[in-house]
Design a protein around this motif. Structure first.
Motif, PDB file in Angstrom:
ATOM      1  N   VAL A   1       7.407  23.767  -8.690  1.00 36.31           N
ATOM      2  CA  VAL A   1       6.633  23.371  -7.510  1.00 36.31           C
ATOM      3  C   VAL A   1       6.451  21.860  -7.498  1.00 36.31           C
ATOM      4  N   GLY A   2       6.155  21.281  -8.677  1.00 35.92           N
ATOM      5  CA  GLY A   2       6.044  19.829  -8.765  1.00 35.92           C
ATOM      6  C   GLY A   2       7.351  19.136  -8.456  1.00 35.92           C
ATOM      7  N   VAL A   3       8.454  19.701  -8.961  1.00 37.00           N
ATOM      8  CA  VAL A   3       9.774  19.124  -8.676  1.00 37.00           C
ATOM      9  C   VAL A   3      10.075  19.206  -7.184  1.00 37.00           C
ATOM     10  N   TYR A   4       9.772  20.356  -6.574  1.00 35.71           N
ATOM     11  CA  TYR A   4       9.997  20.512  -5.132  1.00 35.71           C
ATOM     12  C   TYR A   4       9.196  19.478  -4.344  1.00 35.71           C
ATOM     13  N   ALA A   5       7.914  19.335  -4.667  1.00 36.14           N
ATOM     14  CA  ALA A   5       7.065  18.384  -3.939  1.00 36.14           C
ATOM     15  C   ALA A   5       7.603  16.969  -4.083  1.00 36.14           C
ATOM     16  N   MET A   6       8.047  16.634  -5.282  1.00 36.56           N
ATOM     17  CA  MET A   6       8.616  15.311  -5.530  1.00 36.56           C
ATOM     18  C   MET A   6       9.851  15.087  -4.662  1.00 36.56           C
ATOM     19  N   LEU A   7      10.728  16.072  -4.664  1.00 39.40           N
ATOM     20  CA  LEU A   7      11.971  15.957  -3.895  1.00 39.40           C
ATOM     21  C   LEU A   7      11.693  15.923  -2.405  1.00 39.40           C
ATOM     22  N   ARG A   8      10.786  16.764  -1.920  1.00 41.41           N
ATOM     23  CA  ARG A   8      10.471  16.822  -0.501  1.00 41.41           C
ATOM     24  C   ARG A   8       9.857  15.516  -0.010  1.00 41.41           C
ATOM     25  N   VAL A   9       8.850  15.047  -0.707  1.00 43.86           N
ATOM     26  CA  VAL A   9       8.118  13.856  -0.251  1.00 43.86           C
ATOM     27  C   VAL A   9       8.990  12.607  -0.326  1.00 43.86           C
TER      28      VAL A   9
ATOM     29  N   LEU B   1       0.821  -1.206   0.000  1.00 42.28           N
ATOM     30  CA  LEU B   1       0.000   0.000   0.000  1.00 42.28           C
ATOM     31  C   LEU B   1       0.860   1.262   0.000  1.00 42.28           C
ATOM     32  N   LEU B   2       1.941   1.243   0.745  1.00 46.11           N
ATOM     33  CA  LEU B   2       2.837   2.406   0.764  1.00 46.11           C
ATOM     34  C   LEU B   2       3.487   2.618  -0.597  1.00 46.11           C
ATOM     35  N   THR B   3       3.839   1.526  -1.267  1.00 43.35           N
ATOM     36  CA  THR B   3       4.403   1.632  -2.615  1.00 43.35           C
ATOM     37  C   THR B   3       3.382   2.195  -3.587  1.00 43.35           C
ATOM     38  N   ALA B   4       2.135   1.733  -3.470  1.00 45.43           N
ATOM     39  CA  ALA B   4       1.069   2.250  -4.337  1.00 45.43           C
ATOM     40  C   ALA B   4       0.866   3.745  -4.106  1.00 45.43           C
ATOM     41  N   ALA B   5       0.889   4.160  -2.852  1.00 43.42           N
ATOM     42  CA  ALA B   5       0.733   5.584  -2.546  1.00 43.42           C
ATOM     43  C   ALA B   5       1.880   6.400  -3.127  1.00 43.42           C
ATOM     44  N   SER B   6       3.099   5.882  -3.020  1.00 39.64           N
ATOM     45  CA  SER B   6       4.259   6.611  -3.556  1.00 39.64           C
ATOM     46  C   SER B   6       4.174   6.735  -5.073  1.00 39.64           C
ATOM     47  N   LEU B   7       3.703   5.701  -5.746  1.00 44.60           N
ATOM     48  CA  LEU B   7       3.559   5.768  -7.204  1.00 44.60           C
ATOM     49  C   LEU B   7       2.474   6.759  -7.610  1.00 44.60           C
ATOM     50  N   LEU B   8       1.386   6.782  -6.846  1.00 48.79           N
ATOM     51  CA  LEU B   8       0.328   7.763  -7.121  1.00 48.79           C
ATOM     52  C   LEU B   8       0.859   9.188  -6.970  1.00 48.79           C
ATOM     53  N   LEU B   9       1.615   9.407  -5.922  1.00 48.00           N
ATOM     54  CA  LEU B   9       2.163  10.752  -5.695  1.00 48.00           C
ATOM     55  C   LEU B   9       3.181  11.126  -6.767  1.00 48.00           C
ATOM     56  N   LEU B  10       3.922  10.139  -7.266  1.00 49.51           N
ATOM     57  CA  LEU B  10       4.854  10.419  -8.357  1.00 49.51           C
ATOM     58  C   LEU B  10       4.100  10.884  -9.602  1.00 49.51           C
TER      59      LEU B  10
ATOM     60  N   TRP C   1      10.941   6.305  -7.213  1.00 47.75           N
ATOM     61  CA  TRP C   1      12.034   7.166  -7.674  1.00 47.75           C
ATOM     62  C   TRP C   1      12.822   6.516  -8.809  1.00 47.75           C
ATOM     63  N   GLN C   2      12.840   5.180  -8.858  1.00 44.35           N
ATOM     64  CA  GLN C   2      13.583   4.489  -9.903  1.00 44.35           C
ATOM     65  C   GLN C   2      12.947   4.678 -11.281  1.00 44.35           C
ATOM     66  N   TRP C   3      11.660   5.033 -11.305  1.00 47.98           N
ATOM     67  CA  TRP C   3      10.995   5.327 -12.566  1.00 47.98           C
ATOM     68  C   TRP C   3      11.380   6.702 -13.106  1.00 47.98           C
ATOM     69  N   LEU C   4      11.935   7.531 -12.258  1.00 49.19           N
ATOM     70  CA  LEU C   4      12.181   8.919 -12.628  1.00 49.19           C
ATOM     71  C   LEU C   4      13.249   9.040 -13.709  1.00 49.19           C
ATOM     72  N   TRP C   5      14.264   8.211 -13.644  1.00 51.90           N
ATOM     73  CA  TRP C   5      15.383   8.325 -14.585  1.00 51.90           C
ATOM     74  C   TRP C   5      14.947   8.147 -16.044  1.00 51.90           C
TER      75      TRP C   5
ATOM     76  N   LEU D   1      18.420  15.037 -10.737  1.00 55.00           N
ATOM     77  CA  LEU D   1      17.983  14.630  -9.405  1.00 55.00           C
ATOM     78  C   LEU D   1      17.883  13.116  -9.293  1.00 55.00           C
ATOM     79  N   ALA D   2      17.557  12.445 -10.410  1.00 56.96           N
ATOM     80  CA  ALA D   2      17.417  10.986 -10.383  1.00 56.96           C
ATOM     81  C   ALA D   2      18.739  10.287 -10.083  1.00 56.96           C
ATOM     82  N   LEU D   3      19.859  10.992 -10.292  1.00 59.49           N
ATOM     83  CA  LEU D   3      21.152  10.399  -9.939  1.00 59.49           C
ATOM     84  C   LEU D   3      21.255  10.152  -8.443  1.00 59.49           C
ATOM     85  N   GLY D   4      20.595  11.007  -7.649  1.00 59.72           N
ATOM     86  CA  GLY D   4      20.449  10.746  -6.220  1.00 59.72           C
ATOM     87  C   GLY D   4      21.604  11.109  -5.333  1.00 59.72           C
ATOM     88  N   SER D   5      22.710  11.593  -5.886  1.00 60.15           N
ATOM     89  CA  SER D   5      23.869  11.922  -5.059  1.00 60.15           C
ATOM     90  C   SER D   5      23.803  13.355  -4.577  1.00 60.15           C
TER      91      SER D   5
END
Length: 506
Positions: free
Chosen positions: A251-259, A205-214, A276-280, A319-323
């Protein structure tokens, strides 16, 4: 309690409410109120910036309700950076609109203030539900701003924009509902702790929520395949509205990064989440599509809209590089791209005003009366936006290439980023040749140039020079901000300390 942090939300809300109630006051007074409000936002954002950059989180509990139950505002390095960018951009847009664009319809400055209240609230809120509320505030204001001035093109663009964002809002509330049902809280710091300690049975369920938010944040950020609303909407909007909308994707990028850094990455890190792995791959596809769109643009506004898409793809791929270094380079690029694309929307309007019926379409027309002045401004802006030295675009892209150079993703990012920059250079050169070098045999046009509008554009372009000259200290600030984002434990500890303090006071 320090009340400074609530002012970026409260001031534009009060200013907007007053402008709605006092809609019959002279337009000059409305402009003055709007300019004073945005000037105050710049000052407050700078004061918060100085305080937070000293290493302190600034928190505000509305009604003195202890987190996680009450409404919480949190200012950290990332949020105040976004506040400052937004305030500066809004001041330029208000100045430009005050030269006549605001007279084409009703309530322009009230809508501008409400949009700023929503954007600032999204940057400062400490819980997911109020992030949703702030998104709705800024979106409702943006619907009306997009339509401001009327016209068939704006009505068509707004229809797609509204429908897609309403779908995104529905998905947002579903994702928030799932998280609340699983964890029993929506406070971001509290969510971070509970998600990190969630039992294995709750992970699907947490994974589903994270994908929805993405998906939701991808709509706001214009991430492929959710970006097709952007070119038409940004092209149809009036110049100051389109310039202000340059911050909307961020704003969308900020929300993505924050959450994802705070809620889902507290234990696993930013790149440890499935969403996040889908982002790249999506970011690379966005970058590629934006480059193709730039070559196919038929006017300068449309070209600039696709450059916004290129900037989104570049930023999210970084950002998808993650470092730490990648995040810092991305934040530096965010400042540059927001300011330069906004300036180009305004520059496109200046050119359109000088070309009569040809407007900013890439067709050969009669010579402009002020083609030398605009030609120099266009040349400087094109170099800055294409990422050539000595401007900030060059600094940011070199930093991004250096960061990617030490990873296995270099083979993908390097060619796409360089090819996209080459496409932008070709498109801008083609447009410039038709605007300033190749003229028809018709008599020269004699339209007046507004020095105030021109001054706003030049000042914004000079921002790229300032950013380049001050690259070393700015890069240092971005590295510190990246450290704070990738170490969310300090954010959680600050909220927990505020909860304890509020509980003791009560």
């Amino acid at each position: 309690m320090n009340h400074l942090i609530i002012l970026p939300v409260l001031i534009p809300l009060l200013a907007g409410a007053f402008l709605v109630v006092a809609f019959a006051v002279p337009l000059a007074l409305q402009r003055l109120i709007s300019l004073l409000s945005t000037a105050l936002l710049v000052l407050i954002a700078w004061l918060l910036f100085e305080r937070v950059m000293a290493g302190n989180h600034v928190l505000y509990t509305l009604g003195n309700w202890s987190p996680p139950f009450g409404i919480l505002l949190v200012a950290d390095r990332l949020s105040v950076l976004m506040l400052l960018i937004t305030a500066v951009l809004a001041a330029f847009c208000a100045l430009y609109a005050g030269r006549g664009d605001d007279s084409r319809g009703a309530h322009f400055h009230a809508l501008l203030q409400f949009q700023l209240a929503g954007i600032n609230g999204a940057f400062l809120t400490g819980d997911l539900f109020n992030l949703f509320v702030c998104f709705e505030i800024l979106l409702i204001a943006s619907y009306a701003l997009l339509l401001h001035g009327g016209g068939i093109a704006r009505c068509r663009a707004s229809l797609h924009y509204v429908i897609l964002n309403l779908v995104g809002s529905a998905m947002f509330i579903i994702g928030v509902g799932i998280l609340y049902g699983v964890t029993g809280t929506l406070n971001m710091a509290d969510l971070a702790v509970r998600v990190a300690n969630a039992p294995a049975a709750d992970l699907p369920l947490l994974t589903a929520a994270s994908l929805l938010l993405l998906v939701v944040f991808g709509i706001k950020a214009a991430l492929l395949p959710l970006l097709f609303w952007l070119p038409r909407a940004y092209t149809a909007a009036s110049a100051p509205v389109a310039a202000l909308f340059a911050i909307m994707t961020k704003v969308g990028v900020y929300a993505m990064l924050r959450v994802f850094s705070l809620i889902f990455g507290l234990e696993t890190g930013l790149v440890g989440t499935i969403a996040w792995q889908w982002l790249w791959p999506l970011a690379l596809a966005t970058l590629a599509l934006g480059g193709i769109g730039v070559l196919g643009a038929i006017n300068l506004r449309n070209l600039t809209a696709y450059m916004v898409i290129v900037s989104v793809g570049t930023l999210l791929a970084t950002l998808a590089l993650g470092s730490r270094d990648a995040l810092a380079a991305g934040l530096f690029y965010l400042i540059h791209s927001t300011l330069m694309t906004a300036a180009f929307f305004l520059l496109a309007d200046l050119i359109a005003r000088q070309r009569g019926e040809a407007a900013d379409h890439m067709v050969i027309a009669a010579a402009m009366a002020h083609k030398r002045t605009l030609g120099v401004v266009y040349f400087v802006g094109a170099i800055a936006l294409a990422g050539l030295p000595p401007f900030s675009g060059f600094v940011s892209k070199v930093w991004i290439l250096q960061v990617a150079g030490g990873t296995d993703r270099q083979a993908w990012l390097w060619p796409l980023l360089l090819i996209a920059a080459f496409m932008i250079l070709i498109a801008l050169s083609r447009a410039g040749s038709k605007f300033f070098w190749r003229q028809s045999g018709e008599p020269p046009l004699r339209f007046r140039m507004d020095p105030a509008r021109l001054g706003v554009v030049i000042t914004m372009l000079l921002g790229s020079v300032v950013l380049s000259v001050a690259a070393t200290p700015v890069m240092s600030l971005m590295l510190d901000t990246a450290d704070a984002v990738l170490s969310p434990g300090a954010y959680v500890e600050a909220v927990e300390a505020a909860a304890r303090q509020t509980g003791e006071e009560r």
